[in-house]
Motif scaffolding. Sequence first.
Motif, PDB file in Angstrom:
ATOM      1  N   MET A  76       1.559  -3.260 -12.456  1.00  0.00           N
ATOM      2  CA  MET A  76       1.574  -2.100 -12.686  1.00  0.00           C
ATOM      3  C   MET A  76       1.751  -1.753 -11.718  1.00  0.00           C
ATOM      4  SD  MET A  76       3.193  -1.845 -15.884  1.00  0.00           S
ATOM      5  CE  MET A  76       3.025  -0.453 -15.804  1.00  0.00           C
ATOM      6  N   ARG A  77       2.354  -0.823 -10.624  1.00  0.00           N
ATOM      7  CA  ARG A  77       1.514   0.374  -9.726  1.00  0.00           C
ATOM      8  C   ARG A  77       1.561   1.826 -10.227  1.00  0.00           C
ATOM      9  NH1 ARG A  77       1.963  -2.041  -5.128  1.00  0.00           N
ATOM     10  NH2 ARG A  77       0.721  -0.119  -4.774  1.00  0.00           N
ATOM     11  N   ALA A  78       0.376   2.692  -9.918  1.00  0.00           N
ATOM     12  CA  ALA A  78       0.224   3.722  -9.382  1.00  0.00           C
ATOM     13  C   ALA A  78       0.780   4.442  -8.196  1.00  0.00           C
ATOM     14  CB  ALA A  78      -0.985   3.893  -9.695  1.00  0.00           C
ATOM     15  N   LEU A  79       1.736   5.094  -8.868  1.00  0.00           N
ATOM     16  CA  LEU A  79       2.582   6.308  -7.943  1.00  0.00           C
ATOM     17  C   LEU A  79       1.297   7.605  -7.507  1.00  0.00           C
ATOM     18  CD1 LEU A  79       5.569   5.848  -8.791  1.00  0.00           C
ATOM     19  CD2 LEU A  79       5.109   5.002  -7.535  1.00  0.00           C
ATOM     20  N   HIS A  80       1.117   7.744  -5.812  1.00  0.00           N
ATOM     21  CA  HIS A  80       0.632   8.444  -5.783  1.00  0.00           C
ATOM     22  C   HIS A  80       1.414  10.247  -5.545  1.00  0.00           C
ATOM     23  CE1 HIS A  80      -2.891   6.151  -7.087  1.00  0.00           C
ATOM     24  NE2 HIS A  80      -2.485   5.356  -5.980  1.00  0.00           N
ATOM     25  N   ALA A  81       1.957  10.319  -4.355  1.00  0.00           N
ATOM     26  CA  ALA A  81       2.386  11.109  -3.405  1.00  0.00           C
ATOM     27  C   ALA A  81       3.700  11.671  -4.420  1.00  0.00           C
ATOM     28  CB  ALA A  81       3.003  10.964  -2.534  1.00  0.00           C
ATOM     29  N   ASP A  82       4.154  10.876  -5.507  1.00  0.00           N
ATOM     30  CA  ASP A  82       5.543  11.547  -6.146  1.00  0.00           C
ATOM     31  C   ASP A  82       5.181  10.495  -7.549  1.00  0.00           C
ATOM     32  OD1 ASP A  82       6.095   9.085  -5.244  1.00  0.00           O
ATOM     33  OD2 ASP A  82       7.836   8.648  -4.819  1.00  0.00           O
ATOM     34  N   ARG A  83       4.464  10.872  -8.096  1.00  0.00           N
ATOM     35  CA  ARG A  83       4.008  10.634  -9.211  1.00  0.00           C
ATOM     36  C   ARG A  83       4.153  11.290 -10.798  1.00  0.00           C
ATOM     37  NH1 ARG A  83      -1.934  10.410 -12.255  1.00  0.00           N
ATOM     38  NH2 ARG A  83      -1.704  13.243 -12.210  1.00  0.00           N
ATOM     39  N   PRO A  84       4.990  11.163 -11.219  1.00  0.00           N
ATOM     40  CA  PRO A  84       5.832  11.043 -12.071  1.00  0.00           C
ATOM     41  C   PRO A  84       4.348  11.425 -13.976  1.00  0.00           C
ATOM     42  CG  PRO A  84       7.118   9.678 -11.735  1.00  0.00           C
ATOM     43  CD  PRO A  84       6.028   9.861 -10.847  1.00  0.00           C
ATOM     44  N   VAL A  85       5.443  12.532 -14.743  1.00  0.00           N
ATOM     45  CA  VAL A  85       3.632  12.748 -15.684  1.00  0.00           C
ATOM     46  C   VAL A  85       5.369  12.544 -16.274  1.00  0.00           C
ATOM     47  CG1 VAL A  85       1.919  12.953 -14.169  1.00  0.00           C
ATOM     48  CG2 VAL A  85       3.664  14.634 -15.300  1.00  0.00           C
ATOM     49  N   ARG A  86       4.478  12.859 -17.914  1.00  0.00           N
ATOM     50  CA  ARG A  86       5.067  13.037 -18.690  1.00  0.00           C
ATOM     51  C   ARG A  86       4.024  13.769 -19.959  1.00  0.00           C
ATOM     52  NH1 ARG A  86       6.375   8.422 -23.488  1.00  0.00           N
ATOM     53  NH2 ARG A  86       4.343   7.785 -23.718  1.00  0.00           N
ATOM     54  N   HIS A  87       4.290  14.863 -20.197  1.00  0.00           N
ATOM     55  CA  HIS A  87       3.804  15.672 -20.795  1.00  0.00           C
ATOM     56  C   HIS A  87       3.396  15.578 -22.628  1.00  0.00           C
ATOM     57  CE1 HIS A  87       2.372  17.741 -17.391  1.00  0.00           C
ATOM     58  NE2 HIS A  87       3.312  18.482 -17.178  1.00  0.00           N
ATOM     59  N   VAL A  88       2.728  15.558 -23.326  1.00  0.00           N
ATOM     60  CA  VAL A  88       2.617  15.260 -25.100  1.00  0.00           C
ATOM     61  C   VAL A  88       1.802  16.263 -25.002  1.00  0.00           C
ATOM     62  CG1 VAL A  88       1.375  13.965 -26.318  1.00  0.00           C
ATOM     63  CG2 VAL A  88       2.545  12.717 -24.511  1.00  0.00           C
ATOM     64  N   VAL A  89       2.122  16.712 -26.544  1.00  0.00           N
ATOM     65  CA  VAL A  89       1.956  17.471 -26.971  1.00  0.00           C
ATOM     66  C   VAL A  89       1.340  17.565 -28.751  1.00  0.00           C
ATOM     67  CG1 VAL A  89       2.681  19.821 -25.528  1.00  0.00           C
ATOM     68  CG2 VAL A  89       4.262  19.039 -27.793  1.00  0.00           C
ATOM     69  N   ALA A 111       0.644  -1.520   0.066  1.00  0.00           N
ATOM     70  CA  ALA A 111       0.087   0.109   0.393  1.00  0.00           C
ATOM     71  C   ALA A 111       0.757   1.355  -0.248  1.00  0.00           C
ATOM     72  CB  ALA A 111      -0.598  -0.083   1.140  1.00  0.00           C
ATOM     73  N   GLY A 112       0.306   2.072  -0.657  1.00  0.00           N
ATOM     74  CA  GLY A 112       1.127   3.671  -0.853  1.00  0.00           C
ATOM     75  C   GLY A 112       2.352   3.810  -1.527  1.00  0.00           C
ATOM     76  N   LEU A 113       2.717   2.564  -1.796  1.00  0.00           N
ATOM     77  CA  LEU A 113       4.134   2.309  -2.580  1.00  0.00           C
ATOM     78  C   LEU A 113       4.967   3.985  -2.991  1.00  0.00           C
ATOM     79  CD1 LEU A 113       6.205   0.320  -3.985  1.00  0.00           C
ATOM     80  CD2 LEU A 113       5.161   0.449  -5.874  1.00  0.00           C
ATOM     81  N   ARG A 114       6.008   4.491  -2.962  1.00  0.00           N
ATOM     82  CA  ARG A 114       6.642   5.789  -2.692  1.00  0.00           C
ATOM     83  C   ARG A 114       8.042   4.551  -4.111  1.00  0.00           C
ATOM     84  NH1 ARG A 114       5.189  10.386   0.009  1.00  0.00           N
ATOM     85  NH2 ARG A 114       7.321  11.197  -1.173  1.00  0.00           N
ATOM     86  N   LEU A 115       8.063   6.194  -5.304  1.00  0.00           N
ATOM     87  CA  LEU A 115       9.593   6.024  -5.607  1.00  0.00           C
ATOM     88  C   LEU A 115      10.934   5.532  -5.197  1.00  0.00           C
ATOM     89  CD1 LEU A 115      10.124   8.030  -8.575  1.00  0.00           C
ATOM     90  CD2 LEU A 115       9.083   5.630  -8.993  1.00  0.00           C
ATOM     91  N   ALA A 116      11.092   6.131  -3.633  1.00  0.00           N
ATOM     92  CA  ALA A 116      11.835   6.153  -2.646  1.00  0.00           C
ATOM     93  C   ALA A 116      11.989   4.597  -2.252  1.00  0.00           C
ATOM     94  CB  ALA A 116      11.552   6.967  -1.341  1.00  0.00           C
ATOM     95  N   ASP A 117      11.148   3.652  -2.196  1.00  0.00           N
ATOM     96  CA  ASP A 117      10.564   2.679  -1.573  1.00  0.00           C
ATOM     97  C   ASP A 117      11.439   1.781  -2.538  1.00  0.00           C
ATOM     98  OD1 ASP A 117       8.749   3.425   0.252  1.00  0.00           O
ATOM     99  OD2 ASP A 117       7.381   2.895  -0.442  1.00  0.00           O
ATOM    100  N   LEU A 118      12.186   2.126  -3.488  1.00  0.00           N
ATOM    101  CA  LEU A 118      12.658   0.985  -4.320  1.00  0.00           C
ATOM    102  C   LEU A 118      13.919   1.723  -4.976  1.00  0.00           C
ATOM    103  CD1 LEU A 118       9.546   0.964  -6.784  1.00  0.00           C
ATOM    104  CD2 LEU A 118      10.467  -0.725  -5.709  1.00  0.00           C
TER     105      LEU A 118
END
Length: 301
Positions: free
Chosen positions: A259-272, A186-193
Amino acid sequence: MAEWDLRKLQILRTLRDRGTVTATAEALHMTPSAVSQQLTNLSRQLGVELLRAHGRRVRLTDAARLVLRHAEAVFEQLERADADLAAHVHGEAGQVRVGAFSTAVPALVVPAVTALRATHPGITVRVREAEAQEAYELLAAQDVDLALSLAAEAPTAADPRFTRVPLFADPLDVALPRAHPLADAAGLRLADLAAEPWIFGGSGPWSDITRGACEAAGFRPHQGHSAAGWTAILAMVEAGMGVALVPRMAAVPRDGVAMRALHADRPVRHVVAAVRRGAGEDGAVARVLTALRGAAGDLGG
């Protein structure tokens, strides 16, 4: 009044963009001597020096750059005229050529084309898979009408040739082996990895995106492997060789991958999307942009 020749101005503009007479000739399907002759004639017509020798190459003069600043407004207005004329002649019909990077084709372009078939059957979309550099070269050369890329790879908003249209903030999810101890945490963060071996993308900006997201989460990722395609990356994750950041619109389900979604530190990439300045305000191109926005909204990023 000086004699303004649009064809010669286009040659000068291409020389500015491509950098050499040889590259300009190749882009315009001319010979280098023809390019040089046309620019010499333009210089004579305008009464100013446009080029100066610089070693084996030529450099645009300040006068040439002044000419091009005014010419851009002319080219923009002509794009508007083309768009208005197409709307007048064809109404809801027309052909739009789209250059798009690989993961955008199934996730955005195909749904947009499917929607257009139902709402505007007279509009034909021709798709060409192309990564950012090629897509924008094709757009500048008028070989495509619309380009899709990551914002990080797009020309700046100050580029006088193009208008950028934000489409989608694509979340980056973490791919872990199904048997990984944190696969269901629960509550997986990037820092956990932070201690895991990471699988980097082997082409485009993906290594920089992975590295930047992890460093923003407080650690420098250890690169265990790299691969150019998502199929290879996810196969390595499934085999327990490491973890990876995967764009949501690129993810393909695999039995052995969580596949796990991140929430607190969720990164994104922007498409234009990008169109030539003045060309996307009406007609078929505008319809395709609207359909792409709808497909992006359905992804829910």
